[in-house]
Design an enzyme around this catalytic site. Structure first.
Site, PDB file in Angstrom:
ATOM      1  N   ASP A 184       0.868  -1.163   0.000  1.00  0.00           N
ATOM      2  CA  ASP A 184       0.000   0.000   0.000  1.00  0.00           C
ATOM      3  C   ASP A 184       0.913   1.224   0.000  1.00  0.00           C
ATOM      4  OD1 ASP A 184      -2.449   1.196   0.175  1.00  0.00           O
ATOM      5  OD2 ASP A 184      -2.419   1.322   2.347  1.00  0.00           O
ATOM      6  N   ASP A 194      -2.903  -1.136   5.495  1.00  0.00           N
ATOM      7  CA  ASP A 194      -3.314  -0.651   6.815  1.00  0.00           C
ATOM      8  C   ASP A 194      -4.809  -0.383   6.881  1.00  0.00           C
ATOM      9  OD1 ASP A 194      -3.349   1.443   5.098  1.00  0.00           O
ATOM     10  OD2 ASP A 194      -2.300   2.866   6.385  1.00  0.00           O
ATOM     11  N   ASP A 231      -7.803  -3.058   2.513  1.00  0.00           N
ATOM     12  CA  ASP A 231      -6.741  -4.016   2.193  1.00  0.00           C
ATOM     13  C   ASP A 231      -7.052  -5.423   2.688  1.00  0.00           C
ATOM     14  OD1 ASP A 231      -5.092  -1.983   1.094  1.00  0.00           O
ATOM     15  OD2 ASP A 231      -4.538  -1.359   3.105  1.00  0.00           O
TER      16      ASP A 231
END
Length: 1062
Positions: free
Chosen positions: A318, A639, A643
């Site tokens: 990410d 996070d 996700d």
């Protein structure tokens, strides 16, 4: 609808469809597809379908809900200046401004940062966007089991009173679903599958070790059996045939003692041969690694993730919060005619400029915006409020100034006039009254807008100088454009003084916001964490490809990727947006094709504006790809709630410990407690170290195994007695199994581990270099032991220990052989520390105190056993010179190790590798048994709840017959239901089905076509199912049939199924 509880929601939906539509005027399915839209698409849809939000309000009987954390999905219907932080759900680091005409979609799990408003709730619980993600993760496994128990209790009453089902709570009715007749034909298959469903798939290392241990064990068993047979035959032939003795009854006890002795020797050979220390070594190594990884900020939730990480070939990371800090920060500034590429030194800024700058930022920003100390030690300061303003306040703090005294001096109520930021102004201004009665206005905003209104700029001395249009053009070229190229957002801070009389006309904005004096221009970004570029370079050197998957826009993503080193100018790589990615991987029917993904993923480095589903699709596509010979092992970091599915699907999921949401942590295997990408590199090091530790242990143990077995076997055959006695063998076994696994499995990792490529799933445990070491050292040890056995008594001038009678006392000869054998093992343990042919075997030995302790401890115990062991250990005390010889021969191991290292492995073509996992064995049994169904860990968890249904299968089958009879009477006069395809792999229970009215885009995992046999005749052939599908962005109808509650599932019929989206 805002104040409805979940059970109201279900029970209302559970009434028939006509009633549902009549009551609300729109179905849950329509609301679901509406909530998946964003921005203008959503506005257009609301206008077309419901005629503005008022129309939607009339459809849904509504009461408003407002608050900090949004508990449900909904539509924004009225309010002012509402800004939402959607980063936990979408990964978008900027706050999203909500308005009825631009972007009215509000999502559960996001935070209200500014403003207020009313919303119309459209989805709660499992139907909300966060709920859908939770469902993808199977996070509700425990609750499902409870529900199943409840469902079971209700089953008993169902045969007596079918109508009760109508009044049951919706959730319970859903749990009854597997009883429906549509599943009748599938019941038997599921019964067969249930045994496979809960098998825990072995990790790669466990698979290889199990296979190797079995092979070694079999060899040991054969050797021990042969040893016993040869000893018994030799004794019988020698005694009764050669010496022609009779078997006398009084001699029976003596003969029996001989046979028992032979049997004990056989058992000893077996004990030594079986490597029972292998599982211990793996467990010790993993447990030790996990404990040490905690110090490196890796909290391991699943043990095998640690080992899997060593084989990782790809990391999908990410951006927001992982590679970057997830806080807007000023990184460049133009103050006093100087362009600073980093935060300037406070002394280099004139005092006048500094004072103006601090006041302009402190006063001209919302007073609710502030920077608080970190919650956890070592964390970054918390930013509260508007992220851009937080960045500017952080700039003040970086300049060693404080904004709080300024704010306390001029509290919010003393502000004379505030021009708030809006999309037209693109700036915010605040007017204050000075002590002498004059006015000062501070202004900040997009640099291109504010600079146009500036006529002066502060110079290096802090004095204003004229700022002409050509100066501005030059500044744009030399300052603002370079900042923008670096992916920075530029903000200009300015001020203007007004006389006290006449008082300006504050409503004439154009006149007020002109003739400004520029204080500074700053470049703001969400900066890359300082340690990330080095960590990514290490990953790339270690053969791991890092990809960035983010919800942010493509320009920012590309700029950050260049700063991180994910992409290098001039390389052949792809940066795609989510929409373009979806367009490329889908065929005309909208189905995802693995071949199309295979064309993209090898070059893909940045995926921007991606939805959670895109991330999941990419991860699954890389894992399922057969384009490269080694199966890719994918790690994912994230996070946000968005996700979750990808973290679950990946081989190893990393969640952020500080910034991560609970959903992300629940789905992950390892939690990074410091939110630091460089901790992932440590995880890779530890993972590879586990693998190497096991190999070191194997190299040592197999050498001992081969030598001990051959010595016992040949000794027994030639001298009718093993040179190494049973108790001695057990001591050797203890050294080489338990102690060695402790010593070698606790080696700390070194940076050198990151200089090689990942081993891959098919790499054998015992490489040719290791095989060379094992056989080489075995040759040395066997040569010396047989020399001592047959000519030792002459060398040391002592009595021979060969052919001793049954209960003779221990001989010095055999004690020397035992002692030399143990010394050789001790020094070979040091050799075993290196498995790649390195010469310096002592390198880093003192970094592992456990190893040193065990080697010295073993040596001390050996002295005690030899000198004081006596009869139990079959040892006779040795002289000092005999001890010196034993140690000297042991030291020879280290010299011999250097000799072996000089022989190039490439010359020894005859050496075979061992402990390889072949392709066939790599496929878990579940997959072989279940044709095309793929079971991974996420799905196994998803199906946990189902086990209770299987236990009651007999009762269920009885009820299925009742339900069939009941349904057949319902269908008279109604059209037959359409055929469906079940998606077992997506959801826990078979009730979740995709309607045929939509194109067949299967969800999340491989699906197989299972039609209701009774309805096949009438069904139109379904469009072909795609084998490598994955989640899709929108347009999926998931329906739940509640045939138990007397409803038909035909979409055309008035009595329609309960629709729920999971």
């Amino acid at each position: 609808m805002g104040d409805m509880t979940n059970s109201d929601f279900y029970s209302k939906n559970q009434r028939n469809e006509a009633n549902h539509a009549g009551e609300f005027g729109c179905t849950l399915q329509e609301l679901r597809s509406l909530m998946e839209l964003r921005g203008t698409e959503a506005v257009v849809k609301i206008k077309e379908t419901y005629g503005e939000t008022e129309g939607l309000c009339r459809h849904l009987k509504t009461s408003p809900t407002e608050g900090d954390l949004l508990p449900a999905d909904g539509i924004f219907i009225q309010g002012n200046d509402l800004k939402i932080d959607e980063s936990s759900l979408t990964g978008e680091s900027d706050q999203v401004r909500k308005s009825v005409d631009k972007d009215p979609m509000l999502l559960s799990g996001t935070h209200v940062m500014e403003g207020s408003g009313r919303m119309l709730v459209t989805a709660v619980g499992v139907n909300s966007q966060t709920g859908i993600i939770f469902t993808l993760l199977g996070a509700g496994g425990e609750e499902e089991e409870k529900k199943d128990k409840k469902g079971k209790m209700q089953d008993g009453n169902m045969e007596n009173n079918q109508n009760k089902a109508k009044q049951q709570d919706g959730a319970a009715a859903m749990e009854m679903q597997p009883l429906k007749s549509a599943e009748g034909g599938e019941g038997d298959d599921k019964d067969k599958k249930k045994s496979n469903m809960h098998k825990k798939e072995k990790s790669v290392l466990q698979g290889k070790l199990t296979k190797l241990a079995v092979q070694i064990g079999k060899a040991g068993l054969v050797m021990s059996a042969i040893t016993v047979i040869i000893l018994v035959l030799y004794f019988a032939i020698d005694t009764f045939v050669v010496n022609k003795k009779q078997w006398l009854p009084e001699c029976t006890p003596v003969y029996v003692q001989y046979f028992v002795k032979f049997f004990i020797i056989g058992v000893t050979v077996l004990v030594v041969a079986v490597p029972e220390g292998l599982p211990l070594a793996v467990t010790i190594s993993l447990a030790y690694s996990v404990k040490k990884m905690m110090r490196d900020n890796n909290l391991v939730r699943h043990l095998d993730a640690c080992e899997t990480m060593g084989n990782a070939t790809a990391i999908c990371s990410d951006k927001t919060g992982t590679l970057t800090t997830n806080r807007m920060t000023v990184v460049q500034a133009y103050v006093g005619d100087v362009h600073y590429k980093e935060i300037p030194d406070p002394d280099s800024i004139p005092a006048k400029t500094m004072e103006l700058l601090v006041n302009a930022i402190a006063i001209n920003s919302a007073y609710t915006t502030k920077i608080l100390p970190p919650e956890k030690e070592g964390g970054l300061p918390r930013q509260v409020g508007n992220k851009t303003e937080c960045g500017l306040l952080g700039f003040v703090l970086d300049l060693k100034q404080d904004y709080e005294p300024v704010r306390s001096l001029i509290p919010e109520e003393k502000l004379y006039k505030v021009y708030t930021f809006n999309s037209v102004r693109k700036s915010m201004s605040t007017v204050i009254k000075m002590p002498d009665g004059s006015f000062r206005m501070y202004s900040k905003g997009a640099s291109e807008i504010v600079l146009k209104k500036c006529s002066r700029i502060l110079n290096a001395a802090g004095e204003p100088r004229i700022f002409r249009p050509r100066d501005r053009d030059e500044m744009v070229k030399k300052v603002i454009e370079p900042m923008a190229c670096d992916g920075l957002r530029t903000i200009c801070v300015a001020f203007r003084d007004f006389p006290s009389s006449p008082e300006p006309d504050w409503d004439n904005e154009n006149d007020i916001l002109s003739d400004l004096t520029c204080i500074c221009v700053v470049g703001i970004e969400d900066p890359v964490r300082p340690e990330v570029p080095e960590a990514i370079r290490k990953c790339q050197r270690a053969g791991i490809t890092v990809r960035m998957v983010t919800g942010d826009n493509i320009n920012t993503a590309r700029a950050i990727a260049i700063k991180c080193g994910i992409i290098h100018p001039g390389e052949d790589f792809l940066c795609l947006e989510g929409k373009e990615f979806n367009r490329r991987i889908r065929n005309e029917k909208g189905e995802i094709e693995q071949e199309r993904i295979d064309k993209i993923w090898p070059k893909l480095r940045v995926l921007a504006r991606s939805s959670p589903t895109d991330k999941h699709t990419l991860v699954k596509g890389i894992i399922d790809s057969t384009q490269v010979e080694q199966r890719q092992v994918v790690a994912v970091t994230g996070d946000g709630t968005n996700d979750g599915p990808a973290l679950k699907k990946a081989d190893v999921g990393f969640a952020m410990g500080i910034a991560g949401t609970d959903v992300a942590k629940e789905a992950s295997d390892i939690i990074l407690t410091d939110d630091n990408f460089s901790s992932i590199v440590k995880a890779v090091m530890w993972g590879r170290n586990v693998y190497d530790s096991i190999s070191k242990f194997l190299q040592f143990q197999l050498t001992v195994n081969i030598v001990a077995v051959i010595v016992a076997f040949t000794g027994a055959c030639i001298t009718q007695d093993s040179p190494l006695k049973a108790v001695q063998m057990l001591w050797v076994n203890l050294i080489m199994d338990t102690f060695a696994s402790l010593a070698l499995a606790t080696e700390p990792p070194t940076e050198a581990l990151l200089l090689r490529k990942p081993y891959g799933r098919n790499k054998p445990l015992i490489s040719r270099t290791m095989m060379k070491n094992i056989l080489g050292h075995a040759v040395y040890q066997l040569t010396l032991i047989f020399t001592l056995l047959f000519v030792g008594e002459k060398m040391f001038k002592i009595d021979s220990g060969r052919n001793a009678p049954l209960h003779s006392p221990p001989s010095e000869h055999y004690t020397i052989i035992f002692n030399t054998f143990v010394m050789m093992q001790l020094f070979n343990e040091i050799n075993a520390r290196k498995i790649h042919g390195e010469r310096n075997v002592f390198d880093g030995i003192f970094r592992n105190p456990i190893f040193c302790t065990i080697v010295l401890g073993t040596f001390a115990i050996q002295i005690v056993i030899v000198q004081f062991g006596g009869k139990p250990f079959s040892c006779s005390p040795l002289q000092l010179d005999q001890w010196m010889w034993c140690v000297f021969i042991g030291l020879g191991e280290l010299v011999w190790g250097q000799v072996i290292a000089t022989i190039p492995t490439s010359r020894l073509k005859f050496l075979k590798e061992a402990g390889r996992l072949t392709e066939k064995e790599e496929v878990p049994e579940e997959e072989l048994n279940e044709d095309v169904e793929e079971i991974d860990h996420a799905e196994r968890e998803l199906r946990r709840g189902q086990i209770l249904w299987f236990r009651g299968l007999n009762r269920i089958q009885t009820q299925i017959r009742v339900v069939k009879a009941f349904r057949s009477s319902l269908y008279e006069g109604l059209e037959k239901p359409e055929s469906r395809t079940s998606i077992h792999n997506f959801m826990t229970h078979p009730e979740f089905r995709i309607e045929d009215s939509q194109p067949h885009i299967p969800l999340i995992d491989d699906t197989d076509l299972e039609e209701d046999p009774a309805l096949k005749k009438n069904s139109s052939p379904p469009s072909s199912l795609n084998k490598n599908n994955s989640a899709i962005d929108s347009g999926i109808n998931l329906t739940t049939d509640t045939s138990k509650s007397a409803t038909s599932s035909s979409p055309g019929s008035p009595i329609h199924s309960l629709e729920t989206s999971l």
